[in-house]
Enzyme design. Structure first.
Site, short mmCIF file in Angstrom:
data_model
loop_
_atom_site.label_atom_id
_atom_site.label_comp_id
_atom_site.label_asym_id
_atom_site.label_seq_id
_atom_site.Cartn_x
_atom_site.Cartn_y
_atom_site.Cartn_z
CD GLU A 1 49.94 -16.55 -11.06
OE1 GLU A 1 48.81 -16.15 -11.37
OE2 GLU A 1 50.89 -16.67 -11.87
CB CYS B 1 53.74 -17.81 -14.62
SG CYS B 1 51.99 -18.23 -14.58
CG HIS C 1 55.13 -20.35 -17.98
ND1 HIS C 1 54.73 -21.10 -16.90
CD2 HIS C 1 54.04 -19.62 -18.35
CE1 HIS C 1 53.48 -20.83 -16.62
NE2 HIS C 1 53.03 -19.93 -17.49
#
Length: 372
Positions: free
Chosen positions: A63, A95, A217
């Protein structure tokens, strides 16, 4: 940059970062580093060990894109010397993009087992100066080789999926840093954990007790603890400090020192687990991928016999330990450095010790160099 340096500037108690966020430091890429140089440095280790034969696809998740049209994967293909008979594509969904790339790679290999796919997740997390997000900045690249007979881990079926249109984190084209609603984003993440798990269960996934590890994450490492608490409570398990530490501490070692790396973060957590855990052969590891906006996926990987011989533990630790400590003032100088946006020519000062670097901007194009 040690977050004690940031605390010195903000006046915050350092444990607001060390304990409250679970972060001790953040990686600050040099002026001559970007997602392409980091990605190429990660990918060349795969090519050096496994060769390039059969790699006909590069899927680059990020990103932190450098171009609105041309894929960053094209630059990597050139830098690491892959054949021209290669497809090179960039993927984006905050993400989550690295997991999207991994799943797409698995589909390509399932269709043609002779192919191997190079998957790269690389990002530089930057937030507005003096904002709450500044303490969670970072950067990293992770490269993965997807093949029919993996030497590290098998990608399991099924996956649990979840998508919701949430405006928790986004970056319009006219901004270099994202817009963030921190409270909304944490809530969206936790909702995504629960819903993705329910979808996973509904599709016949493994039982909670079968997993030997849980990777999340980690925009900041304490987020993994919040998410796992939600999952434990959903399954009727008391989220004691001891249980959370046992399940998560090994996955957070690297991210605590690196900071957020967006698409790479989940796979940095996996590397951390594999480098610090006992033998996990045949024992599935749960993986939760989240990308703001929001898309999430819960799936699992199972390490295969002999996987420990494939680990690069010493190299991973050296990459982190080899960074140069910088002061807050030096960090601000790096943040103030900007590439031209008007077509001006620029020679970029040589700073990084990476094997690849951004050397110049000329004719609106980035020019890269390699120390092969």
């Amino acid at each position: 940059m040690d977050l004690a340096e940031l605390a010195r500037h903000t006046g915050a108690e350092v444990n607001k970062y060390y304990v409250g966020l679970g972060q001790t430091a953040q990686t600050v890429p040099a002026p001559d580093e970007d997602i392409v140089t980091m990605a190429a440095a990660a990918a060349r280790q795969i090519v050096a060990r496994h060769g390039a034969d059969g790699i006909r696809t590069i899927l680059f998740a990020t990103e932190s894109g450098i171009d609105q049209s041309k894929s960053a994967a094209v630059y990597v293909q050139d830098l690491i010397g892959l054949s021209a008979a290669t497809r090179a594509v960039e993927l984006k969904q905050a993400c989550y993009g690295g997991t999207a790339a991994l799943q797409l790679a698995a589909g390509i290999v399932a269709r043609d087992p002779q192919q191997r796919v190079l998957v790269i997740a690389a990002d530089i997390a930057k937030y507005d100066l003096d904002s709450a997000g500044e303490a969670t900045q970072g950067g990293a690249a992770v490269a993965m080789l997807v093949a029919a007979n993996p030497a590290l881990a098998v990608l399991d079926e099924p996956s649990g999926l979840y998508t919701a249109n949430v405006q928790d984190f986004w970056r319009p084209n006219y901004r270099s840093t994202p817009m963030v609603d921190g409270k909304l984003s944490i809530g969206a993440y936790l909702e995504a954990v629960e819903q993705a798990w329910k979808d996973y269960e509904g599709r016949g996934g493994r039982g909670f007790a079968e997993f030997a590890g849980f990777c999340y994450h980690q925009p900041f490492t304490k987020m993994a603890y919040k998410a796992h608490t939600r999952l434990l409570e959903l399954k009727g398990v008391e989220p004691t400090a001891a249980r959370l530490y046992a399940d998560l501490s090994r996955t957070a070692v690297y991210n605590r020192m690196i900071g957020n790396s967006y698409t790479a973060s989940l796979y940095v957590a996996l590397l951390s687990l594999l480098d610090h855990a006992e033998d996990l052969t045949g024992r599935p590891v749960a993986m939760f991928s989240y990308g703001s906006g929001a898309v999430a996926e819960l799936f699992s990987l199972t390490p295969v016999p002999g996987y420990r011989d494939q680990l690069r533990t010493a190299g991973n630790r050296a990459a982190i330990a080899g960074r140069e400590p910088i002061s807050y003032e030096n960090y601000r100088a790096v943040r103030d450095f900007a590439l031209p946006d008007d077509g001006a020519e620029l020679t970029v000062p040589a700073v990084t010790a990476s094997p690849y670097r951004l050397t110049a901007v000329s004719g609106h194009s980035r020019i890269y160099g390699a120390d092969r």
